[in-house]
Design an enzyme around this catalytic site. Structure first.
Site, PDB file in Angstrom:
ATOM      1  N   HIS A 124      -2.982   0.123   8.395  1.00  0.00           N
ATOM      2  CA  HIS A 124      -1.649   0.723   8.215  1.00  0.00           C
ATOM      3  C   HIS A 124      -1.734   2.003   7.375  1.00  0.00           C
ATOM      4  O   HIS A 124      -1.167   3.041   7.744  1.00  0.00           O
ATOM      5  CB  HIS A 124      -0.729  -0.323   7.558  1.00  0.00           C
ATOM      6  CG  HIS A 124       0.678   0.130   7.306  1.00  0.00           C
ATOM      7  ND1 HIS A 124       1.763  -0.454   7.911  1.00  0.00           N
ATOM      8  CD2 HIS A 124       1.173   1.113   6.506  1.00  0.00           C
ATOM      9  CE1 HIS A 124       2.872   0.152   7.499  1.00  0.00           C
ATOM     10  NE2 HIS A 124       2.539   1.107   6.638  1.00  0.00           N
ATOM     11  N   GLU A 125      -2.466   1.928   6.250  1.00  0.00           N
ATOM     12  CA  GLU A 125      -2.535   3.086   5.344  1.00  0.00           C
ATOM     13  C   GLU A 125      -3.376   4.210   5.943  1.00  0.00           C
ATOM     14  O   GLU A 125      -3.043   5.382   5.795  1.00  0.00           O
ATOM     15  CB  GLU A 125      -3.081   2.672   3.973  1.00  0.00           C
ATOM     16  CG  GLU A 125      -2.274   1.605   3.249  1.00  0.00           C
ATOM     17  CD  GLU A 125      -0.784   1.894   3.180  1.00  0.00           C
ATOM     18  OE1 GLU A 125      -0.389   3.076   3.100  1.00  0.00           O
ATOM     19  OE2 GLU A 125       0.001   0.934   3.222  1.00  0.00           O
TER      20      GLU A 125
ATOM     21  N   CYS B 242       7.350  -0.938   5.946  1.00  0.00           N
ATOM     22  CA  CYS B 242       6.810   0.325   5.443  1.00  0.00           C
ATOM     23  C   CYS B 242       7.839   0.941   4.505  1.00  0.00           C
ATOM     24  O   CYS B 242       9.026   0.970   4.842  1.00  0.00           O
ATOM     25  CB  CYS B 242       6.519   1.261   6.620  1.00  0.00           C
ATOM     26  SG  CYS B 242       5.835   2.843   6.122  1.00  0.00           S
ATOM     27  N   LEU B 243       7.387   1.421   3.352  1.00  0.00           N
ATOM     28  CA  LEU B 243       8.331   2.037   2.415  1.00  0.00           C
ATOM     29  C   LEU B 243       8.973   3.288   3.004  1.00  0.00           C
ATOM     30  O   LEU B 243      10.044   3.692   2.558  1.00  0.00           O
ATOM     31  CB  LEU B 243       7.615   2.384   1.098  1.00  0.00           C
ATOM     32  CG  LEU B 243       7.066   1.185   0.302  1.00  0.00           C
ATOM     33  CD1 LEU B 243       6.337   1.672  -0.940  1.00  0.00           C
ATOM     34  CD2 LEU B 243       8.168   0.205  -0.066  1.00  0.00           C
TER      35      LEU B 243
ATOM     36  N   GLY C 217       0.839  -1.186   0.000  1.00  0.00           N
ATOM     37  CA  GLY C 217       0.000   0.000   0.000  1.00  0.00           C
ATOM     38  C   GLY C 217       0.870   1.230   0.000  1.00  0.00           C
ATOM     39  O   GLY C 217       2.087   1.144   0.227  1.00  0.00           O
TER      40      GLY C 217
ATOM     41  N   GLN D 274       2.996   9.752   2.227  1.00  0.00           N
ATOM     42  CA  GLN D 274       4.317   9.142   1.992  1.00  0.00           C
ATOM     43  C   GLN D 274       4.980   9.690   0.728  1.00  0.00           C
ATOM     44  O   GLN D 274       6.176   9.508   0.539  1.00  0.00           O
ATOM     45  CB  GLN D 274       4.197   7.620   1.847  1.00  0.00           C
ATOM     46  CG  GLN D 274       3.842   6.909   3.137  1.00  0.00           C
ATOM     47  CD  GLN D 274       3.801   5.411   2.892  1.00  0.00           C
ATOM     48  OE1 GLN D 274       2.790   4.878   2.456  1.00  0.00           O
ATOM     49  NE2 GLN D 274       4.894   4.732   3.159  1.00  0.00           N
TER      50      GLN D 274
ATOM     51  N   HIS E  52      -1.368   6.178   8.283  1.00  0.00           N
ATOM     52  CA  HIS E  52      -0.490   7.156   7.622  1.00  0.00           C
ATOM     53  C   HIS E  52      -1.202   8.483   7.399  1.00  0.00           C
ATOM     54  O   HIS E  52      -0.612   9.555   7.557  1.00  0.00           O
ATOM     55  CB  HIS E  52      -0.041   6.629   6.253  1.00  0.00           C
ATOM     56  CG  HIS E  52       1.212   5.802   6.276  1.00  0.00           C
ATOM     57  ND1 HIS E  52       2.394   6.247   6.834  1.00  0.00           N
ATOM     58  CD2 HIS E  52       1.473   4.564   5.798  1.00  0.00           C
ATOM     59  CE1 HIS E  52       3.333   5.308   6.689  1.00  0.00           C
ATOM     60  NE2 HIS E  52       2.793   4.268   6.072  1.00  0.00           N
TER      61      HIS E  52
HETATM   62 ZN   LIG Z   1       3.706   2.509   5.569  1.00  0.00          ZN
END
Ligand SMILES: [Zn+2]
Length: 182
Positions: free
Chosen positions: A144-145, A102-103, A49, A54, A148
């Site tokens: 998770h998203e 996580c990226l 995701g 991000q 963010h």
């Molecule tokens: Zn993440």
């Protein structure tokens, strides 16, 4: 389409609350192109995701997709899902711990408790209302998203930082070991 630059932990935008997107703005060519770029960026970096914050954009848009993902080889597939202005409501008190990455926190993995089922209310990319129940890994990625978009990263959700691992050590010492669910 373009591959967007991904902000890493420490970038202030990752800690900000994103405002919702008005439907007429969502439908603009500019935002639709941005969503395409987010999808392209998520696929390029093998993310499950990606949230707009991000990629340096403070707005409540996230994309989710899992096909055969080398970063998550065990993960069940999730069709491409664009979530706009999400509201997530837990459907059970039960949480389960599992690994997340996580990226924006490159090369790290940690055990994160998440609700096993959540209701997701949001808009899709065309502005249509979506109201679905997500479970297990899909529910995990949705949480998770959505986090963010509220300035929260998975590290904030960890109960015990002792499992936080560099990916090389994780593959050596942790992979395949799953802590007791609660
Ligand atoms: Zn993440």
């Amino acid at each position: 389409m373009a591959i967007l630059k991904v902000a890493r932990l420490g970038h202030p935008m990752l800690r900000q609350q994103a405002p919702p997107v008005p439907v007429e703005v969502l439908r603009s060519t500019e935002v639709q192109r941005f969503i395409d770029d987010m999808i392209e960026t998520m696929r390029e970096y093998d993310g499950a995701g990606l949230a707009a914050t991000q990629v340096h954009t403070l707005t409540q848009i996230a994309v989710i997709e899992v096909q055969s993902n080398p970063r998550y080889p065990q993960a069940p597939p999730i069709p491409l899902t664009v979530i706009v202005n999400p509201v997530v409501t837990p459907l059970a008190e039960e949480t389960e711990e599992d690994w997340e990455g996580c990226l924006s926190v490159p090369d790290m993995r940690g055990m994160v408790p998440r609700y096993t089922a959540v209701r997701l209310e949001c808009l899709d990319r065309s502005g249509q209302r979506v109201d679905i129940i997500t479970k297990d890994f899909f529910a995990r990625v949705v949480q998770h998203e959505t986090d963010h978009l509220n300035g929260i990263v998975y590290l904030d959700r960890m109960r015990d930082l002792a499992s936080l691992s560099h990916i090389a050590e994780w593959q050596k010492h942790w992979l395949g070991i799953r802590e007791q669910s609660d």
